[in-house]
Scaffold this motif. Structure first.
Motif, PDB file in Angstrom:
ATOM      1  N   PRO A 188       0.831  -1.214   0.000  1.00 13.31           N
ATOM      2  CA  PRO A 188       0.000   0.000   0.000  1.00 13.31           C
ATOM      3  C   PRO A 188       0.861   1.257   0.000  1.00 13.31           C
ATOM      4  CG  PRO A 188      -0.052  -1.086   2.147  1.00 13.31           C
ATOM      5  CD  PRO A 188       0.631  -2.030   1.209  1.00 13.31           C
ATOM      6  N   PRO A 189       0.374   2.328  -0.619  1.00 11.70           N
ATOM      7  CA  PRO A 189       1.131   3.591  -0.662  1.00 11.70           C
ATOM      8  C   PRO A 189       1.428   4.100   0.747  1.00 11.70           C
ATOM      9  CG  PRO A 189      -0.702   3.649  -2.195  1.00 11.70           C
ATOM     10  CD  PRO A 189      -0.900   2.429  -1.357  1.00 11.70           C
ATOM     11  N   ILE A 190       2.481   4.906   0.844  1.00 11.81           N
ATOM     12  CA  ILE A 190       2.902   5.489   2.120  1.00 11.81           C
ATOM     13  C   ILE A 190       2.924   7.003   1.977  1.00 11.81           C
ATOM     14  CG2 ILE A 190       4.787   5.699   3.783  1.00 11.81           C
ATOM     15  CD1 ILE A 190       5.608   2.840   2.978  1.00 11.81           C
ATOM     16  N   ALA A 191       2.319   7.703   2.927  1.00 12.81           N
ATOM     17  CA  ALA A 191       2.267   9.166   2.900  1.00 12.81           C
ATOM     18  C   ALA A 191       3.266   9.754   3.883  1.00 12.81           C
ATOM     19  CB  ALA A 191       0.868   9.657   3.230  1.00 12.81           C
ATOM     20  N   LEU A 192       3.980  10.791   3.443  1.00 15.12           N
ATOM     21  CA  LEU A 192       4.879  11.552   4.299  1.00 15.12           C
ATOM     22  C   LEU A 192       4.357  12.976   4.373  1.00 15.12           C
ATOM     23  CD1 LEU A 192       8.388  10.367   2.998  1.00 15.12           C
ATOM     24  CD2 LEU A 192       7.054   9.443   4.914  1.00 15.12           C
ATOM     25  N   ARG A 193       4.237  13.480   5.581  1.00 14.31           N
ATOM     26  CA  ARG A 193       3.693  14.823   5.789  1.00 14.31           C
ATOM     27  C   ARG A 193       4.773  15.757   6.315  1.00 14.31           C
ATOM     28  NH1 ARG A 193       0.063  10.956   6.935  1.00 14.31           N
ATOM     29  NH2 ARG A 193      -2.100  11.182   6.198  1.00 14.31           N
ATOM     30  N   GLY A 194       4.703  17.010   5.861  1.00 14.69           N
ATOM     31  CA  GLY A 194       5.667  18.007   6.326  1.00 14.69           C
ATOM     32  C   GLY A 194       7.005  17.881   5.627  1.00 14.69           C
ATOM     33  N   ALA A 195       7.968  18.670   6.077  1.00 11.41           N
ATOM     34  CA  ALA A 195       9.289  18.706   5.447  1.00 11.41           C
ATOM     35  C   ALA A 195      10.101  17.501   5.893  1.00 11.41           C
ATOM     36  CB  ALA A 195      10.001  20.007   5.799  1.00 11.41           C
ATOM     37  N   ALA A 196       9.695  16.322   5.425  1.00  4.87           N
ATOM     38  CA  ALA A 196      10.293  15.063   5.863  1.00  4.87           C
ATOM     39  C   ALA A 196      11.762  14.969   5.444  1.00  4.87           C
ATOM     40  CB  ALA A 196       9.514  13.885   5.288  1.00  4.87           C
ATOM     41  N   PRO A 197      12.620  14.440   6.322  1.00  2.00           N
ATOM     42  CA  PRO A 197      14.033  14.267   5.971  1.00  2.00           C
ATOM     43  C   PRO A 197      14.236  13.056   5.066  1.00  2.00           C
ATOM     44  CG  PRO A 197      13.626  13.425   8.174  1.00  2.00           C
ATOM     45  CD  PRO A 197      12.337  14.048   7.716  1.00  2.00           C
ATOM     46  N   ILE A 198      15.410  12.942   4.508  1.00  2.00           N
ATOM     47  CA  ILE A 198      15.711  11.856   3.571  1.00  2.00           C
ATOM     48  C   ILE A 198      15.538  10.493   4.238  1.00  2.00           C
ATOM     49  CG2 ILE A 198      18.190  11.855   4.105  1.00  2.00           C
ATOM     50  CD1 ILE A 198      16.644  11.368   0.594  1.00  2.00           C
ATOM     51  N   GLU A 199      15.786  10.421   5.550  1.00  2.00           N
ATOM     52  CA  GLU A 199      15.652   9.142   6.253  1.00  2.00           C
ATOM     53  C   GLU A 199      14.228   8.600   6.195  1.00  2.00           C
ATOM     54  OE1 GLU A 199      19.189  11.269   7.650  1.00  2.00           O
ATOM     55  OE2 GLU A 199      17.061  11.860   7.534  1.00  2.00           O
ATOM     56  N   HIS A 200      13.245   9.495   6.188  1.00  2.00           N
ATOM     57  CA  HIS A 200      11.855   9.047   6.105  1.00  2.00           C
ATOM     58  C   HIS A 200      11.540   8.474   4.724  1.00  2.00           C
ATOM     59  CE1 HIS A 200      10.295  11.714   9.660  1.00  2.00           C
ATOM     60  NE2 HIS A 200      11.347  10.979   9.979  1.00  2.00           N
ATOM     61  N   PHE A 201      12.154   9.044   3.694  1.00  2.00           N
ATOM     62  CA  PHE A 201      11.969   8.511   2.346  1.00  2.00           C
ATOM     63  C   PHE A 201      12.607   7.128   2.229  1.00  2.00           C
ATOM     64  CE2 PHE A 201      11.064  12.926   1.653  1.00  2.00           C
ATOM     65  CZ  PHE A 201      10.207  12.966   0.569  1.00  2.00           C
ATOM     66  N   GLU A 202      13.794   6.978   2.800  1.00  2.00           N
ATOM     67  CA  GLU A 202      14.479   5.691   2.741  1.00  2.00           C
ATOM     68  C   GLU A 202      13.701   4.622   3.500  1.00  2.00           C
ATOM     69  OE1 GLU A 202      16.936   4.922   0.951  1.00  2.00           O
ATOM     70  OE2 GLU A 202      18.035   6.749   0.463  1.00  2.00           O
ATOM     71  N   ALA A 203      13.135   4.996   4.650  1.00  2.00           N
ATOM     72  CA  ALA A 203      12.356   4.036   5.426  1.00  2.00           C
ATOM     73  C   ALA A 203      11.110   3.606   4.662  1.00  2.00           C
ATOM     74  CB  ALA A 203      11.976   4.644   6.774  1.00  2.00           C
ATOM     75  N   ALA A 204      10.443   4.572   4.016  1.00  2.00           N
ATOM     76  CA  ALA A 204       9.261   4.251   3.218  1.00  2.00           C
ATOM     77  C   ALA A 204       9.631   3.348   2.047  1.00  2.00           C
ATOM     78  CB  ALA A 204       8.605   5.538   2.722  1.00  2.00           C
ATOM     79  N   LEU A 205      10.760   3.606   1.441  1.00  2.00           N
ATOM     80  CA  LEU A 205      11.224   2.788   0.319  1.00  2.00           C
ATOM     81  C   LEU A 205      11.424   1.341   0.767  1.00  2.00           C
ATOM     82  CD1 LEU A 205      12.297   2.703  -2.629  1.00  2.00           C
ATOM     83  CD2 LEU A 205      14.562   3.185  -1.690  1.00  2.00           C
ATOM     84  N   GLY A 206      12.002   1.176   1.951  1.00  2.00           N
ATOM     85  CA  GLY A 206      12.223  -0.171   2.464  1.00  2.00           C
ATOM     86  C   GLY A 206      10.932  -0.925   2.720  1.00  2.00           C
ATOM     87  N   ARG A 207       9.896  -0.207   3.137  1.00  2.00           N
ATOM     88  CA  ARG A 207       8.604  -0.844   3.384  1.00  2.00           C
ATOM     89  C   ARG A 207       7.886  -1.174   2.070  1.00  2.00           C
ATOM     90  NH1 ARG A 207       5.860   3.462   7.039  1.00  2.00           N
ATOM     91  NH2 ARG A 207       4.003   2.156   6.665  1.00  2.00           N
ATOM     92  N   LEU A 208       8.041  -0.315   1.070  1.00  6.05           N
ATOM     93  CA  LEU A 208       7.385  -0.543  -0.218  1.00  6.05           C
ATOM     94  C   LEU A 208       8.065  -1.650  -1.020  1.00  6.05           C
ATOM     95  CD1 LEU A 208       6.588   3.087  -1.443  1.00  6.05           C
ATOM     96  CD2 LEU A 208       4.919   1.299  -0.964  1.00  6.05           C
ATOM     97  N   PHE A 209       9.384  -1.777  -0.845  1.00  5.08           N
ATOM     98  CA  PHE A 209      10.163  -2.772  -1.595  1.00  5.08           C
ATOM     99  C   PHE A 209      10.932  -3.661  -0.620  1.00  5.08           C
ATOM    100  CE2 PHE A 209       9.516   0.741  -4.541  1.00  5.08           C
ATOM    101  CZ  PHE A 209       9.274   0.110  -5.752  1.00  5.08           C
ATOM    102  N   PRO A 210      10.237  -4.513   0.115  1.00 10.85           N
ATOM    103  CA  PRO A 210      10.930  -5.389   1.058  1.00 10.85           C
ATOM    104  C   PRO A 210      11.920  -6.334   0.383  1.00 10.85           C
ATOM    105  CG  PRO A 210       8.635  -6.070   0.784  1.00 10.85           C
ATOM    106  CD  PRO A 210       8.778  -4.738   0.122  1.00 10.85           C
ATOM    107  N   GLU A 211      11.728  -6.561  -0.922  1.00 12.72           N
ATOM    108  CA  GLU A 211      12.629  -7.435  -1.662  1.00 12.72           C
ATOM    109  C   GLU A 211      13.885  -6.697  -2.145  1.00 12.72           C
ATOM    110  OE1 GLU A 211       9.932  -5.638  -4.877  1.00 12.72           O
ATOM    111  OE2 GLU A 211       9.915  -6.046  -2.724  1.00 12.72           O
TER     112      GLU A 211
END
Length: 216
Positions: A188-211
Motif C-alpha cells: 500500500p502507498p505510504i504518505a509523508l507529511r511536512g518537510a520530511a528528511p531523507i531518512e523518512h523517504f528511505e524508510a518508506a522505500l524499504g517498506r514498499l520494496f521489502p525485496e
C-alpha cells in the motif's frame, strides 16, 4: 532486487516555505535512484481565493520562520528570506502547468520557488510570472494567452480535488507508491507529511520494496 518504479506524488504550494525546503530532499532521493524514481508534482493552494492572505508582518509568521524555517534551511543548504508579500498562488501553478506542456516544468517550478523565497518577488502578479517564465525559455505571449483561459485553472482544481479525496489538509504531502509485480498486489502507498528528511523517504522505500530496490 526489483527494477519496479517508485512514484513520488508531491502536493505543495509555492507560498509554503516547507514545500521549498522539501525540494533538495527529493532531489537527493532522485539522484540516488535515478530514473527508477518518478516525481509527479501537484498543486495545493493553502489559501485559495477568496481567502485572505497572511499578513507578512504578523508575529506568528516571523516566529515560524525564526523557529522552524531558518533552522531547516540551514540544515538543507537553502538560502531563504521571509518574503515581503504573501500572495495567492493559483496563477503560479497555472504557469508551471503551462511549462509542463513544453517539458520545462522542472526549471519553471524551481524558478518560481526561488523568485519568491530568495528574491521576494510577488508570484501572484501575472507580469512577474511572465518574466520568470521568459527567463526559463517560455514564450510569454503564449503563456499570457493561456492564463486568460480556463484549461490551466481546471488542471489546478483537478489536482486539488484529488488531494481532498486523499484527505490532504496541509503541505508538503508526499505519497510514495509502486506498481505490482506479476499477479502480486503492490504494497500500500505510504504518505509523508511536512518537510520530511531523507531518512523518512528511505524508510518508506524499504517498506514498499521489502525485496530490495535498485537504481536505474
Amino acid at each position: 532486487m526489483t527494477s519496479s518504479k517508485l512514484y513520488l506524488d508531491v502536493w505543495s504550494d509555492f507560498v509554503c516555505p516547507f514545500c521549498y525546503l522539501e525540494v533538495p530532499v527529493i532531489d537527493q532521493f532522485k539522484q540516488t535512484y535515478g530514473e527508477a524514481v518518478e516525481v509527479r508534482w501537484h498543486a495545493f493552494e493553502l489559501r485559495p481565493e477568496p481567502a485572505s492572505a497572511i499578513d507578512p508582518d504578523s508575529d506568528l509568521l516571523h516566529e515560524t520562520w525564526e523557529n522552524s524555517v531558518y533552522p531547516i534551511a540551514n540544515e538543507r543548504g537553502l538560502l531563504l528570506r521571509l518574503p515581503p508579500v504573501q500572495p495567492h498562488s493559483r496563477k503560479a501553478f497555472e504557469t508551471a502547468f503551462f511549462a509542463r506542456e513544453s517539458g520545462r516544468f522542472d526549471v519553471v517550478h524551481r524558478a518560481i520557488f526561488k523568485a519568491y523565497f530568495e528574491d521576494g518577488i510577488d508570484i501572484g502578479d501575472t507580469d512577474a510570472l511572465l518574466d520568470i517564465a521568459a527567463t526559463c525559455g517560455i514564450d510569454p505571449e503564449s503563456l499570457e494567452e493561456a492564463l486568460l483561459g480556463d484549461e490551466l485553472t481546471d488542471a489546478v482544481i483537478e489536482d486539488e480535488e484529488f488531494a481532498k479525496k486523499l484527505g490532504v489538509t496541509g503541505v508538503p504531502f508526499v505519497v510514495l507508491s509502486r506498481d505490482g509485480v506479476g499477479d502480486q498486489e503492490p504494497q500500500p502507498p505510504i504518505a509523508l507529511r511536512g518537510a520530511a528528511p531523507i531518512e523518512h523517504f528511505e524508510a518508506a522505500l524499504g517498506r514498499l520494496f521489502p525485496e530490495g530496490f535498485s537504481a536505474a
